[in-house]
Design a protein around this motif. Structure first.
Motif, PDB file in Angstrom:
ATOM      1  N   LEU A  27     -32.208  -1.246 -38.604  1.00  0.00           N
ATOM      2  CA  LEU A  27     -33.372  -0.410 -38.929  1.00  0.00           C
ATOM      3  C   LEU A  27     -34.247  -0.205 -37.699  1.00  0.00           C
ATOM      4  O   LEU A  27     -34.756   0.895 -37.463  1.00  0.00           O
ATOM      5  CB  LEU A  27     -34.185  -1.028 -40.069  1.00  0.00           C
ATOM      6  CG  LEU A  27     -33.523  -0.954 -41.431  1.00  0.00           C
ATOM      7  CD1 LEU A  27     -34.277  -1.819 -42.435  1.00  0.00           C
ATOM      8  CD2 LEU A  27     -33.422   0.484 -41.916  1.00  0.00           C
ATOM      9  N   ARG A  28     -34.395  -1.236 -36.894  1.00  0.00           N
ATOM     10  CA  ARG A  28     -35.192  -1.089 -35.674  1.00  0.00           C
ATOM     11  C   ARG A  28     -34.517  -0.109 -34.713  1.00  0.00           C
ATOM     12  O   ARG A  28     -35.173   0.700 -34.077  1.00  0.00           O
ATOM     13  CB  ARG A  28     -35.395  -2.470 -35.027  1.00  0.00           C
ATOM     14  CG  ARG A  28     -36.281  -2.442 -33.808  1.00  0.00           C
ATOM     15  CD  ARG A  28     -37.708  -1.968 -34.149  1.00  0.00           C
ATOM     16  NE  ARG A  28     -38.501  -1.930 -32.941  1.00  0.00           N
ATOM     17  CZ  ARG A  28     -38.731  -0.835 -32.208  1.00  0.00           C
ATOM     18  NH1 ARG A  28     -38.254   0.341 -32.580  1.00  0.00           N
ATOM     19  NH2 ARG A  28     -39.461  -0.903 -31.118  1.00  0.00           N
ATOM     20  N   GLU A  29     -33.186  -0.143 -34.645  1.00  0.00           N
ATOM     21  CA  GLU A  29     -32.454   0.818 -33.818  1.00  0.00           C
ATOM     22  C   GLU A  29     -32.669   2.245 -34.334  1.00  0.00           C
ATOM     23  O   GLU A  29     -32.794   3.185 -33.547  1.00  0.00           O
ATOM     24  CB  GLU A  29     -30.968   0.470 -33.785  1.00  0.00           C
ATOM     25  CG  GLU A  29     -30.672  -0.768 -32.969  1.00  0.00           C
ATOM     26  CD  GLU A  29     -29.217  -1.198 -33.037  1.00  0.00           C
ATOM     27  OE1 GLU A  29     -28.339  -0.332 -33.257  1.00  0.00           O
ATOM     28  OE2 GLU A  29     -28.953  -2.401 -32.848  1.00  0.00           O
ATOM     29  N   ALA A  30     -32.706   2.396 -35.643  1.00  0.00           N
ATOM     30  CA  ALA A  30     -32.957   3.717 -36.237  1.00  0.00           C
ATOM     31  C   ALA A  30     -34.337   4.221 -35.847  1.00  0.00           C
ATOM     32  O   ALA A  30     -34.508   5.400 -35.498  1.00  0.00           O
ATOM     33  CB  ALA A  30     -32.814   3.656 -37.755  1.00  0.00           C
ATOM     34  N   LEU A  31     -35.332   3.345 -35.883  1.00  0.00           N
ATOM     35  CA  LEU A  31     -36.689   3.749 -35.499  1.00  0.00           C
ATOM     36  C   LEU A  31     -36.781   4.045 -34.011  1.00  0.00           C
ATOM     37  O   LEU A  31     -37.507   4.954 -33.604  1.00  0.00           O
ATOM     38  CB  LEU A  31     -37.700   2.677 -35.912  1.00  0.00           C
ATOM     39  CG  LEU A  31     -37.817   2.420 -37.414  1.00  0.00           C
ATOM     40  CD1 LEU A  31     -38.879   1.364 -37.686  1.00  0.00           C
ATOM     41  CD2 LEU A  31     -38.095   3.691 -38.184  1.00  0.00           C
ATOM     42  N   ARG A  32     -36.026   3.311 -33.198  1.00  0.00           N
ATOM     43  CA  ARG A  32     -35.976   3.619 -31.760  1.00  0.00           C
ATOM     44  C   ARG A  32     -35.407   5.013 -31.534  1.00  0.00           C
ATOM     45  O   ARG A  32     -35.892   5.767 -30.691  1.00  0.00           O
ATOM     46  CB  ARG A  32     -35.104   2.604 -31.028  1.00  0.00           C
ATOM     47  CG  ARG A  32     -35.834   1.442 -30.498  1.00  0.00           C
ATOM     48  CD  ARG A  32     -34.969   0.594 -29.560  1.00  0.00           C
ATOM     49  NE  ARG A  32     -35.518  -0.737 -29.594  1.00  0.00           N
ATOM     50  CZ  ARG A  32     -35.029  -1.750 -30.302  1.00  0.00           C
ATOM     51  NH1 ARG A  32     -33.944  -1.617 -31.012  1.00  0.00           N
ATOM     52  NH2 ARG A  32     -35.639  -2.901 -30.288  1.00  0.00           N
ATOM     53  N   ALA A  33     -34.355   5.348 -32.282  1.00  0.00           N
ATOM     54  CA  ALA A  33     -33.731   6.666 -32.144  1.00  0.00           C
ATOM     55  C   ALA A  33     -34.723   7.766 -32.507  1.00  0.00           C
ATOM     56  O   ALA A  33     -34.809   8.792 -31.827  1.00  0.00           O
ATOM     57  CB  ALA A  33     -32.478   6.750 -33.016  1.00  0.00           C
TER      58      ALA A  33
END
Length: 184
Positions: free
Chosen positions: A81-87
């Motif tokens: 989820l954190r990777e998704a928000l980074r994207a």
């Protein structure tokens, strides 16, 4: 008006934001948006079904970006989820000015604010499903998604309303830290 001039969609979005902020959302017509953008009404309707779509027409692309990041991640559910928000932060960062203007318009019109919440709800469902497909238990997945999106909304609010904000990803990281969640 040249209907073949490139960049019609972007010009329509910029013209709409200008007009919404100058005259208000309700007083702005699709014809005035098309005229300001230097295109025909027909071109407007090739890109958007109505004037609200100028503000929400990219939501599916952002949702896809997040779901893909979750699906492709080798991290834990919270890390994915954190990777998704980074994207999303990387995608939004170059458009901060337009995003801030968009936020101002949406917050000023109750129906648009409601639609913005609905958009976040569709993101929540899609991200929850992506985590479930990775093997996460549905309740846990939904709880993690709701927390991540709440932190994103807090960071986004600061990013679009502060005069000289930090980068969106840094604000998201700060939101994670503020509630003492690991920034995966």
């Amino acid at each position: 008006m040249s209907r073949w001039k490139p960049g019609s969609r972007a010009r329509l979005q910029e013209a709409a934001l200008d007009l919404f902020l100058e005259h208000g959302y309700a007083a702005t017509t699709t014809a005035s948006i098309a005229e300001r953008a230097g295109v025909t009404d027909r071109t407007f309707y090739r890109h958007f079904k109505d004037k609200s779509e100028v503000l929400f027409g990219d939501e599916g692309r952002t949702e896809h970006l997040m779901v893909t990041a979750v699906a492709d991640s080798g991290s834990s559910a919270s890390g994915a989820l954190r990777e998704a928000l980074r994207a999303v932060a990387r995608d939004f960062e170059p458009r901060r000015g337009a995003m801030a203007r968009r936020a101002t318009v949406i917050e000023s019109v109750p129906d648009l604010a409601e639609r913005e919440l609905w958009k976040l709800r569709t993101w929540s469902r899609a991200l929850t499903q992506a985590l479930v497909e990775r093997g996460e238990e549905p309740f846990t997945a939904q709880a993690q998604v709701e927390v991540a999106l709440a932190l994103f909304r807090t960071a986004f609010q600061s990013w679009t309303h502060d005069d000289a904000p930090s980068a969106l990803d840094e604000l998201i990281r700060n939101a994670y830290t503020a509630v003492r969640l690991p920034d995966a």
